[in-house]
Write a protein that holds these residues in place. Structure first.
Motif, short mmCIF file in Angstrom:
data_model
loop_
_atom_site.label_atom_id
_atom_site.label_comp_id
_atom_site.label_asym_id
_atom_site.label_seq_id
_atom_site.Cartn_x
_atom_site.Cartn_y
_atom_site.Cartn_z
N LEU A 1 0.74 -1.10 0.01
CA LEU A 1 -0.05 0.00 0.06
C LEU A 1 0.82 1.17 -0.10
O LEU A 1 0.73 2.22 -0.84
CB LEU A 1 -0.96 0.04 1.17
CG LEU A 1 -2.29 0.70 0.91
CD1 LEU A 1 -3.06 0.06 0.14
CD2 LEU A 1 -2.81 0.23 2.41
N ARG A 2 1.87 1.20 0.74
CA ARG A 2 2.42 2.63 1.04
C ARG A 2 3.93 2.47 0.28
O ARG A 2 4.82 3.38 0.50
CB ARG A 2 2.63 2.87 2.62
CG ARG A 2 1.23 3.15 3.23
CD ARG A 2 1.56 3.07 4.61
NE ARG A 2 1.96 1.78 5.28
CZ ARG A 2 2.77 1.80 6.35
NH1 ARG A 2 2.94 2.86 7.23
NH2 ARG A 2 3.08 0.47 6.74
N GLY A 3 4.12 1.44 -0.44
CA GLY A 3 5.45 1.63 -0.97
C GLY A 3 6.71 0.92 -0.29
O GLY A 3 7.23 0.00 -0.53
N GLN A 4 6.86 1.69 0.99
CA GLN A 4 7.99 1.13 1.92
C GLN A 4 7.14 1.19 3.21
O GLN A 4 6.36 2.10 3.57
CB GLN A 4 9.10 1.73 2.04
CG GLN A 4 10.04 1.63 0.97
CD GLN A 4 11.33 2.25 0.97
OE1 GLN A 4 11.46 3.32 1.17
NE2 GLN A 4 12.29 1.19 0.95
N ALA A 5 7.35 0.18 4.10
CA ALA A 5 6.99 0.20 5.51
C ALA A 5 8.36 0.42 6.34
O ALA A 5 9.41 -0.01 5.78
CB ALA A 5 6.00 -0.93 5.93
#
Ligand code: WT7
Length: 653
Positions: free
Chosen positions: A561-565
């Motif tokens: 969802l956010r590209g990177q966590a």
């Protein structure tokens, strides 16, 4: 190049869908063929000063410049000797013409209130608030910090600062009191403009409480101005705090704008770098405004009757350039929404688009992926036929998200502009000109006229077609950062020393056989979480500032969802026990130090961290562990190989 880029390069290489500009779109656009784009680009490359000088005529100057560029690498001065005022360019000149009664800002609050500010209204409000600031002792050159929700007063405060030559520093409302204080202390802001609170998913964000926390440790602050938004009870400190509406009621709405040097500082915006302390990106007046105005017109093909909706918060550079300065300098109608995209339900953006007949939408891949997850039924229940152009910014957009955006939101008729740029660049650098450039899912395509990027090796040699390398910019451009506030040395070492003679973007990229750029993500220790830059070091220092933590290493891991966590590896002080409770405590601690956007997604407790013999943490290995991958890379420099094996075992306590 970091390991996580490997996968995307391969998948991107298979991308061969090309979308030429729709003929009817091209016919009406500002730049309507590839030939026209190329001749503009070549002209700009061959004669940058002639080109930029001509472009700058589109702004209103109170005094003409004597020289277009004074380039004393890496320090640039643009439109030397010229004078102008950004608020005059964004407000007065439209309020004085046929657009006087045109909506400049259409605002919608999260609970549903609406406010429309015409250019004339904006002129009155900006002038009035400029007088409020003056009344508080703010003079040209004083820094004003702004920590507000997405309400019209935020735009008004920004432009009021510009009007009197007080550089603003907007701090995103999601940042903590500590983060706000650090920024105020760095730039020695004299006044803080805030609000009692803001609305986010139906809850009140306690901005004033955070502002109080910051103000208590910021002696440079002489006054705090508080806009009333939520109406909940807050503490007001006598002598320091003032209600916006009280001061505005007493202020005149006539405030002649300062004629400012083209290089007068317009704003400082803090962003994360690869080392701990946030960097104060300094933008100045003439060049920045030209970059923002011109790219808004080119990339969004902006016309007088467009209704333009940028979903970014003004706390980030996208909001500065493409909600405030760019659209307003063009006399456009800009839609501004206060709250969350899924409040009261997942159809909120689409409802806004239907209601105001939005024609241009500019949002981020992370949002698009969330829309995909929520399902097509939300956009499908609204009339999105007013849309004619879609934009994306913040991180590489994966082809799946691109295609979904194209099909579900764009009805297969709207060109998509994938815009690559940075806080430092001030305005869009690589993006399609939608009437001219064929678009390709996942590629930001070509550089805009006047921008000369290249993909090179560490020592500055151009790489071959489709080979990965460092993305650099070879010529100065008007909206480039001028320095890091108060730190010329860090400016030089961060941006102009990595690759000799070039501006170093920190991104990896490749260029294909058609000249299209494919951005591969950061090559340094900067994370990109939901399109927001965070430094691993910043999160690490927040963790280490907790008394139970001995050492911490933070890496990014792929997140759908956010590209990177954010993945953190933590070693504890002797005698401290790892536990779920401590994990929660550390998460909360990072939120308090930086803000919710930096909250680690997972925290692994470990006895030691993998280090090289010289003591450097081997992040590459940690990235593999975080992502659940087998480490393929070289581990020969690892000091103690058993650390790696243990890390995998220790996965969850
Ligand atoms: C970094 C800049 C520019 C406004 C938002 C972020 C990444 C940004 C794209 C894009 C691939 C992108 C880069 C860049 N990035 N846009 N279209 N394609 N990557 O501003 O916080 O200054 O971050 O965001 O890595 O360096 P920022």
């Amino acid at each position: 190049m970091s390991a996580e880029n490997g996968g995307s390069i391969v998948s991107i290489l298979t991308e061969n869908r090309v979308f030429p500009p729709p003929p009817e779109f091209a016919a009406k656009s500002h730049v309507s063929s590839l030939e026209q784009y190329e001749s503009l680009w070549n002209r700009a490359k061959d004669d940058p000063e002639g080109f930029w000088g001509e472009m700058a005529q589109t702004l209103q100057w109170s005094k003409p410049w004597e020289k277009v560029l004074d380039w004393n690498p890496p320090f640039a001065k643009w439109f030397v000797g010229g004078e102008l005022n950004a608020s005059v360019n964004c407000v007065d000149r439209h309020a004085a013409g046929p657009n006087k009664d045109k909506a400049a800002i259409i605002w919608e609050g999260e609970p549903g209130e609406k406010r429309v500010l015409t250019y004339q209204d904006l002129l009155v409000e900006v002038s009035r608030f400029a007088n409020v600031l003056k009344g508080l002792g703010v003079v040209k050159g004083d820094v004003v910090a702004i920590y507000m929700p997405m309400i019209p007063e935020l735009v008004i405060a920004v432009l009021a600062c510009a009007r009197i030559g007080a550089p603003h520093t907007v701090v995103f409302g999601g940042f903590s009191a500590e983060a706000l204080a650090g920024r105020i202390q760095d730039c020695q802001a004299k006044v803080l403009v805030t609000a009692d609170g803001g609305f986010r998913r139906g809850k009140v964000v306690p901005l004033k409480e955070n502002a109080d926390g910051a103000a208590a440790v910021c002696p440079s602050l002489k006054a705090v101005v508080v806009a009333k938004r939520t109406g909940h009870d807050i503490a007001m400190t006598a002598g320091r705090d003032h209600w916006w509406h009280d001061l505005a009621a007493k202020a005149s709405s006539d405030c002649p704008a300062e004629s400012l040097d083209s290089e007068h500082p317009l704003y400082i915006l803090y962003t994360s770098g690869s080392t701990g302390k946030p960097k104060g990106i300094l933008h100045t007046t003439g060049g920045y405004l030209l970059g923002a105005a011109l790219t808004t017109k080119w990339v969004f093909d902006l016309k007088d009757d467009d209704v333009y909706f940028c979903t970014a918060d003004i706390g980030w550079v996208t909001g500065h350039s493409y909600l405030v300065y760019g659209p307003l300098a063009n006399g456009a109608t800009s839609v501004m929404y206060e709250g969350a995209p899924n409040w009261p339900d997942e159809g909120r953006f689409w409802k806004i688009i239907q209601e105001y007949k939005v024609s241009i939408l500019y949002t981020a891949p992370t949002a698009i992926r969330a829309f995909m997850k929520w399902g097509e039924q939300f956009p499908k229940s609204y009339d999105l036929s007013s849309l004619r152009l879609l934009g994306s910014v913040g991180e590489p957009i994966n082809p799946e998200a691109w295609m979904w955006y194209h099909r579900v939101i764009g009805g297969e008729r709207c060109p998509i502009v994938d815009t690559w740029w940075q806080t430092e660049t001030g305005s869009i650098m690589i993006a399609p000109m939608p009437g001219a450039t064929p678009t390709i899912p996942g590629s930001a395509t070509r550089p805009l006229p006047g921008i000369v990027p290249e993909v090179v090796t560490r020592d500055g040699k151009p790489v071959g077609v489709n080979e990965g390398g460092f993305l650099v910019i070879k010529q100065p451009w008007p909206s480039m950062l001028r320095t890091l506030y108060g730190d010329d040395e860090r400016y030089k070492s961060t941006y102009w020393s990595e690759v000799p003679g070039c501006y170093f973007t920190g991104d990896g990229a490749r260029r294909d056989e058609h000249g299209n750029f494919w951005i591969m993500g950061r090559v340094d220790d900067v994370l990109n979480v939901a399109g927001h830059r965070l430094s691993t070091m910043e999160v690490e220092s927040a963790l280490v500032s907790h008394p139970k933590v001995a050492e911490a290493a933070v890496v990014g891991k792929p997140d759908e969802l956010r590209g990177q966590a954010i993945s953190a590896f933590v070693t504890l002080e002797t005698g401290q026990e790892a536990s779920e409770a401590l994990r929660q405590e550390l998460r909360a601690h990072v939120v308090k130090e930086i803000g919710a956007l930096a909250r680690p997604d997972d925290i692994r407790f470990t006895e030691s961290l993998p280090k090289t013999r010289s003591g450097k943490i081997m992040r590459r290995l940690l990235r593999d562990v975080a992502a659940g991958r087998e480490s393929s890379g070289d581990t020969s420099t690892l000091e103690d190989l058993s650390v790696l094996a243990k890390l995998k075992e220790e996965d969850e306590v």
